[in-house]
Scaffold this motif. Structure first.
Motif, PDB file in Angstrom:
ATOM      1  N   ALA A 152     -11.570  24.137 -48.160  1.00 14.35           N
ATOM      2  CA  ALA A 152     -11.715  22.796 -47.585  1.00 14.35           C
ATOM      3  C   ALA A 152     -10.569  22.496 -46.620  1.00 14.35           C
ATOM      4  O   ALA A 152     -10.785  21.914 -45.548  1.00 14.35           O
ATOM      5  CB  ALA A 152     -11.754  21.757 -48.705  1.00 14.35           C
ATOM      6  N   ILE A 153      -9.353  22.878 -46.976  1.00 14.90           N
ATOM      7  CA  ILE A 153      -8.216  22.651 -46.085  1.00 14.90           C
ATOM      8  C   ILE A 153      -8.332  23.508 -44.827  1.00 14.90           C
ATOM      9  O   ILE A 153      -8.030  23.048 -43.720  1.00 14.90           O
ATOM     10  CB  ILE A 153      -6.898  22.930 -46.833  1.00 14.90           C
ATOM     11  CG1 ILE A 153      -6.642  21.821 -47.854  1.00 14.90           C
ATOM     12  CG2 ILE A 153      -5.723  23.032 -45.864  1.00 14.90           C
ATOM     13  CD1 ILE A 153      -5.388  21.996 -48.677  1.00 14.90           C
ATOM     14  N   GLU A 154      -8.789  24.746 -44.999  1.00 11.37           N
ATOM     15  CA  GLU A 154      -8.979  25.598 -43.824  1.00 11.37           C
ATOM     16  C   GLU A 154     -10.031  24.996 -42.882  1.00 11.37           C
ATOM     17  O   GLU A 154      -9.877  25.045 -41.656  1.00 11.37           O
ATOM     18  CB  GLU A 154      -9.393  26.999 -44.254  1.00 11.37           C
ATOM     19  CG  GLU A 154      -8.260  27.800 -44.871  1.00 11.37           C
ATOM     20  CD  GLU A 154      -8.684  29.204 -45.235  1.00 11.37           C
ATOM     21  OE1 GLU A 154      -9.911  29.482 -45.234  1.00 11.37           O
ATOM     22  OE2 GLU A 154      -7.804  30.042 -45.511  1.00 11.37           O
ATOM     23  N   ALA A 155     -11.080  24.415 -43.454  1.00 12.02           N
ATOM     24  CA  ALA A 155     -12.100  23.763 -42.632  1.00 12.02           C
ATOM     25  C   ALA A 155     -11.509  22.551 -41.912  1.00 12.02           C
ATOM     26  O   ALA A 155     -11.786  22.312 -40.719  1.00 12.02           O
ATOM     27  CB  ALA A 155     -13.287  23.348 -43.493  1.00 12.02           C
TER      28      ALA A 155
ATOM     29  N   LEU B 131     -11.471  17.486 -54.185  1.00 11.54           N
ATOM     30  CA  LEU B 131     -10.736  18.665 -54.638  1.00 11.54           C
ATOM     31  C   LEU B 131      -9.219  18.487 -54.694  1.00 11.54           C
ATOM     32  O   LEU B 131      -8.545  19.209 -55.438  1.00 11.54           O
ATOM     33  CB  LEU B 131     -11.054  19.858 -53.725  1.00 11.54           C
ATOM     34  CG  LEU B 131     -12.518  20.304 -53.715  1.00 11.54           C
ATOM     35  CD1 LEU B 131     -12.766  21.297 -52.587  1.00 11.54           C
ATOM     36  CD2 LEU B 131     -12.895  20.921 -55.063  1.00 11.54           C
ATOM     37  N   LEU B 132      -8.674  17.542 -53.903  1.00  9.47           N
ATOM     38  CA  LEU B 132      -7.226  17.397 -53.845  1.00  9.47           C
ATOM     39  C   LEU B 132      -6.771  16.148 -54.593  1.00  9.47           C
ATOM     40  O   LEU B 132      -7.472  15.138 -54.611  1.00  9.47           O
ATOM     41  CB  LEU B 132      -6.752  17.307 -52.391  1.00  9.47           C
ATOM     42  CG  LEU B 132      -7.110  18.455 -51.449  1.00  9.47           C
ATOM     43  CD1 LEU B 132      -6.438  18.247 -50.095  1.00  9.47           C
ATOM     44  CD2 LEU B 132      -6.724  19.796 -52.040  1.00  9.47           C
ATOM     45  N   PRO B 133      -5.576  16.170 -55.179  1.00  7.21           N
ATOM     46  CA  PRO B 133      -5.031  14.959 -55.786  1.00  7.21           C
ATOM     47  C   PRO B 133      -4.644  13.958 -54.709  1.00  7.21           C
ATOM     48  O   PRO B 133      -4.374  14.337 -53.556  1.00  7.21           O
ATOM     49  CB  PRO B 133      -3.796  15.471 -56.542  1.00  7.21           C
ATOM     50  CG  PRO B 133      -3.392  16.709 -55.810  1.00  7.21           C
ATOM     51  CD  PRO B 133      -4.666  17.339 -55.342  1.00  7.21           C
ATOM     52  N   GLY B 134      -4.602  12.694 -55.063  1.00  6.96           N
ATOM     53  CA  GLY B 134      -4.315  11.655 -54.076  1.00  6.96           C
ATOM     54  C   GLY B 134      -2.954  11.790 -53.420  1.00  6.96           C
ATOM     55  O   GLY B 134      -2.760  11.338 -52.288  1.00  6.96           O
ATOM     56  N   HIS B 135      -1.987  12.412 -54.102  1.00  5.80           N
ATOM     57  CA  HIS B 135      -0.644  12.543 -53.546  1.00  5.80           C
ATOM     58  C   HIS B 135      -0.445  13.860 -52.805  1.00  5.80           C
ATOM     59  O   HIS B 135       0.676  14.196 -52.438  1.00  5.80           O
ATOM     60  CB  HIS B 135       0.390  12.445 -54.676  1.00  5.80           C
ATOM     61  CG  HIS B 135       0.237  13.526 -55.714  1.00  5.80           C
ATOM     62  ND1 HIS B 135      -0.607  13.380 -56.790  1.00  5.80           N
ATOM     63  CD2 HIS B 135       0.796  14.753 -55.823  1.00  5.80           C
ATOM     64  CE1 HIS B 135      -0.539  14.488 -57.538  1.00  5.80           C
ATOM     65  NE2 HIS B 135       0.298  15.327 -56.965  1.00  5.80           N
ATOM     66  N   ASP B 136      -1.525  14.600 -52.577  1.00  6.31           N
ATOM     67  CA  ASP B 136      -1.380  15.900 -51.924  1.00  6.31           C
ATOM     68  C   ASP B 136      -0.745  15.750 -50.538  1.00  6.31           C
ATOM     69  O   ASP B 136      -1.140  14.867 -49.764  1.00  6.31           O
ATOM     70  CB  ASP B 136      -2.747  16.580 -51.782  1.00  6.31           C
ATOM     71  CG  ASP B 136      -2.607  18.055 -51.426  1.00  6.31           C
ATOM     72  OD1 ASP B 136      -2.360  18.361 -50.253  1.00  6.31           O
ATOM     73  OD2 ASP B 136      -2.731  18.893 -52.333  1.00  6.31           O
ATOM     74  N   PRO B 137       0.241  16.580 -50.186  1.00  6.49           N
ATOM     75  CA  PRO B 137       0.933  16.447 -48.902  1.00  6.49           C
ATOM     76  C   PRO B 137       0.051  16.706 -47.688  1.00  6.49           C
ATOM     77  O   PRO B 137       0.431  16.358 -46.568  1.00  6.49           O
ATOM     78  CB  PRO B 137       2.053  17.493 -48.993  1.00  6.49           C
ATOM     79  CG  PRO B 137       1.618  18.454 -50.047  1.00  6.49           C
ATOM     80  CD  PRO B 137       0.837  17.657 -51.025  1.00  6.49           C
ATOM     81  N   PHE B 138      -1.145  17.270 -47.884  1.00  3.26           N
ATOM     82  CA  PHE B 138      -2.020  17.507 -46.736  1.00  3.26           C
ATOM     83  C   PHE B 138      -2.700  16.224 -46.266  1.00  3.26           C
ATOM     84  O   PHE B 138      -3.046  16.101 -45.087  1.00  3.26           O
ATOM     85  CB  PHE B 138      -3.088  18.556 -47.087  1.00  3.26           C
ATOM     86  CG  PHE B 138      -4.000  18.889 -45.939  1.00  3.26           C
ATOM     87  CD1 PHE B 138      -3.563  19.664 -44.888  1.00  3.26           C
ATOM     88  CD2 PHE B 138      -5.302  18.397 -45.899  1.00  3.26           C
ATOM     89  CE1 PHE B 138      -4.394  19.971 -43.813  1.00  3.26           C
ATOM     90  CE2 PHE B 138      -6.146  18.693 -44.836  1.00  3.26           C
ATOM     91  CZ  PHE B 138      -5.692  19.486 -43.795  1.00  3.26           C
TER      92      PHE B 138
END
Length: 219
Positions: free
Chosen positions: A167-170, A200-207
């Motif tokens: 998902a991040i790569e997309a 898929l990611l937590p709310g605090h994810d740095p992305f």
């Protein structure tokens, strides 16, 4: 332990109770076996030397495969430094060479303060054309587990689930305006990518900050 078994079984005192070593966890049993082996090795070395009237052996090759096997992450971080501390005592009477293998980034992170580039080496087993090769890797501190997982030693693009990585790569491809047809149907538009990231990611994810700023700028 049993009316059918008259052997005396050593016990180990744990914070919550004292138990027979045969009932201890696989990790504790492995550490106990290692400690016993080291003591037995030097004891037999001295006995053999005395029987044959010669000096005790002065060299030991120590091999340990899958150092982290059965160990909690906290122990994975401490097992190798503990072993090295013990072997430093043995080095007063015997020369030791260690060969340690691991699949754990915590084991590698744990030796960052101890690694001596003058005498220590890091190697990587790799499979190339159905042949296993052993290649030396230049030692470099990675700082934490994520750093090790994404280093050339482990070779992960990201220390995440495969779905989150995709998902991040997309999302990165969309921000670069790449061809999105290379991704699955549910990752080809901004809206679908955003839904997957939220899932898929937590709310605090740095992305997220980078993604949200770029996504809002495109609106």
């Amino acid at each position: 332990m049993s009316l059918d078994d008259i052997r005396g079984i050593p016990t180990i005192e744990l914070p919550y109770e004292t138990i027979p070593v045969t009932e201890a966890s696989a990790g504790i049993q492995r550490i106990l076996s290692l400690a016993y082996m080291l003591v037995w090795m030097q004891s037999e070395n001295l006995i053999t030397a005395q029987l044959f009237g010669r000096s005790p052996a002065r060299q030991l090759i120590f091999l340990m495969d899958e150092t982290e096997a059965h160990l909690h992450p906290r122990w994975q971080r401490s097992i190798l430094p503990a072993i090295l501390t013990v072997l430093k005592e043995l080095e007063l009477i015997i020369d030791i060479q260690l060969f340690i293998t691991t699949h754990s980034p915590l084991v590698l992170a744990s030796v960052e303060p101890l690694f001596d580039q003058e005498k220590d080496k890091l190697f990587l087993f790799e499979l190339n054309d159905n042949q296993v090769t052993l290649n030396e890797i230049t030692w470099a501190k990675q700082g934490d587990v994520i750093g090790w997982l994404t280093s050339e030693v482990f070779g992960l693009k990201q220390a995440r689930s495969q779905e989150a990585e995709q998902a991040i790569e997309a999302a990165q491809a969309w921000m670069r305006k790449d061809d999105m047809n290379q991704f699955p149907e549910n990752l080809r538009t901004k809206e679908k990518i955003h839904q997957q990231l939220l899932k898929l990611l937590p709310g605090h994810d740095p992305f997220f900050p980078r993604w949200i700023v770029r996504m809002e700028a495109d609106d």
